[in-house]
Design a protein around this motif. Structure first.
Motif, PDB file in Angstrom:
ATOM      1  N   ASN A 259      -5.657  48.153 -11.405  1.00  0.00           N
ATOM      2  CA  ASN A 259      -6.452  48.340 -12.622  1.00  0.00           C
ATOM      3  C   ASN A 259      -7.534  47.276 -12.749  1.00  0.00           C
ATOM      4  O   ASN A 259      -8.675  47.574 -13.129  1.00  0.00           O
ATOM      5  N   LEU A 260      -7.181  46.033 -12.444  1.00  0.00           N
ATOM      6  CA  LEU A 260      -8.140  44.940 -12.561  1.00  0.00           C
ATOM      7  C   LEU A 260      -9.331  45.166 -11.638  1.00  0.00           C
ATOM      8  O   LEU A 260     -10.491  45.001 -12.038  1.00  0.00           O
TER       9      LEU A 260
ATOM     10  N   VAL B 144     -11.116  51.816 -15.920  1.00  0.00           N
ATOM     11  CA  VAL B 144      -9.788  51.800 -15.312  1.00  0.00           C
ATOM     12  C   VAL B 144      -9.251  53.213 -15.143  1.00  0.00           C
ATOM     13  O   VAL B 144      -8.738  53.589 -14.082  1.00  0.00           O
ATOM     14  N   GLU B 145      -9.365  54.024 -16.189  1.00  0.00           N
ATOM     15  CA  GLU B 145      -8.789  55.367 -16.150  1.00  0.00           C
ATOM     16  C   GLU B 145      -9.482  56.235 -15.100  1.00  0.00           C
ATOM     17  O   GLU B 145      -8.819  57.033 -14.410  1.00  0.00           O
ATOM     18  N   THR B 146     -10.793  56.090 -14.963  1.00  0.00           N
ATOM     19  CA  THR B 146     -11.542  56.899 -13.995  1.00  0.00           C
ATOM     20  C   THR B 146     -11.059  56.681 -12.572  1.00  0.00           C
ATOM     21  O   THR B 146     -11.085  57.598 -11.736  1.00  0.00           O
ATOM     22  N   ARG B 147     -10.566  55.475 -12.279  1.00  0.00           N
ATOM     23  CA  ARG B 147     -10.197  55.116 -10.907  1.00  0.00           C
ATOM     24  C   ARG B 147      -8.690  54.969 -10.723  1.00  0.00           C
ATOM     25  O   ARG B 147      -8.242  54.535  -9.650  1.00  0.00           O
ATOM     26  N   ARG B 148      -7.940  55.335 -11.723  1.00  0.00           N
ATOM     27  CA  ARG B 148      -6.500  55.061 -11.724  1.00  0.00           C
ATOM     28  C   ARG B 148      -5.798  55.648 -10.506  1.00  0.00           C
ATOM     29  O   ARG B 148      -4.886  55.026  -9.926  1.00  0.00           O
TER      30      ARG B 148
ATOM     31  N   VAL C  95     -11.829  52.520  -4.063  1.00  0.00           N
ATOM     32  CA  VAL C  95     -12.363  51.699  -5.150  1.00  0.00           C
ATOM     33  C   VAL C  95     -13.196  50.553  -4.582  1.00  0.00           C
ATOM     34  O   VAL C  95     -14.310  50.275  -5.053  1.00  0.00           O
ATOM     35  N   LEU C  96     -12.673  49.894  -3.559  1.00  0.00           N
ATOM     36  CA  LEU C  96     -13.398  48.773  -2.962  1.00  0.00           C
ATOM     37  C   LEU C  96     -14.673  49.227  -2.267  1.00  0.00           C
ATOM     38  O   LEU C  96     -15.694  48.519  -2.284  1.00  0.00           O
TER      39      LEU C  96
END
Length: 221
Positions: free
Chosen positions: A43-44, A73-77, A84-85
């Protein structure tokens, strides 16, 4: 701070965080971040990636309040951490170019290393990845504590003013502890353990300094 230095600080912090989390096990990615107990490590990083994406897109309405960060956070959960990276590896340099372009004066957009540096320290508290280097937290202190205030905090690296209300007081601590405290990452007890010229001021000032709810349990980072 000049734009080039700001972009460089952000770039270096982004690279350190990315290197620290790429390749982590699912269990480590799911580990709670003590300084941000509603977030996992995943999340972070999603938040930091989302900040870059939002700043590049000009989506600054509501920044940096919780509803704004919650969307990031929610978009990428449910995305793998590599995805993400990889997104951050694209939007991060775009944000760095935006900083040096001089086309924005928004203080958060121009200085994203402030948020990234704070969360890099949060990440260290979760997985032991290492504190951000001193140039980050010293720059944060200069950026955050640039106005006169009634509280004088003396560290080995400089003397800083803080607060807008409260009695005139003097305290001594390390620069890193002050850096963590101004983001609410230190408990009442930890702040009271600073060296105060007048001990009764310690109790008063813990009511005025930023403090997040979870820091009732002292953080060890």
């Amino acid at each position: 701070m000049d734009a080039k230095t700001s972009a460089e600080l952000y770039h270096a912090s982004r690279e350190r965080v990315s290197a620290a989390v790429r390749g982590l096990s699912p269990a480590d990615l799911d580990r709670q971040v003590p300084a941000c107990p509603q977030w996992s490590v995943h999340n972070l990083v999603s938040h930091l990636t989302g900040v870059a994406a939002d700043f590049v897109a000009g989506n600054v309405a509501g920044a940096p309040r919780p509803p704004w960060t919650a969307v990031q956070v929610e978009t990428r959960r449910n995305l793998p951490i590599d995805v993400v990276l990889d997104e951050w590896a694209t939007t991060g340099p775009e944000l760095e170019q935006l900083i040096v372009s001089g086309t924005t004066s928004h203080p958060l957009v121009c200085d994203p290393w402030v948020d990234t540096g704070a969360h890099e320290a949060d990440l260290h508290g979760a997985i032991g990845s290492g504190r951000p280097p001193a140039d980050v937290w010293l720059a944060v202190l200069d950026w955050m504590l640039d106005e006169p205030g009634p509280l004088t905090v003396i560290t080995p690296d400089g003397t800083y003013s803080a607060g807008s209300e409260g009695p005139a007081a003097v305290a001594r601590t390390s620069s890193y502890e002050l850096f963590r405290a101004i983001f609410g990452r230190r408990s009442v007890q930890q702040v009271q353990e600073w060296e105060w010229d007048t001990p009764e001021h310690a109790a008063t000032w813990t009511l005025h300094l930023a403090r997040l709810p979870q820091t009732s349990v002292p953080l060890n980072d």
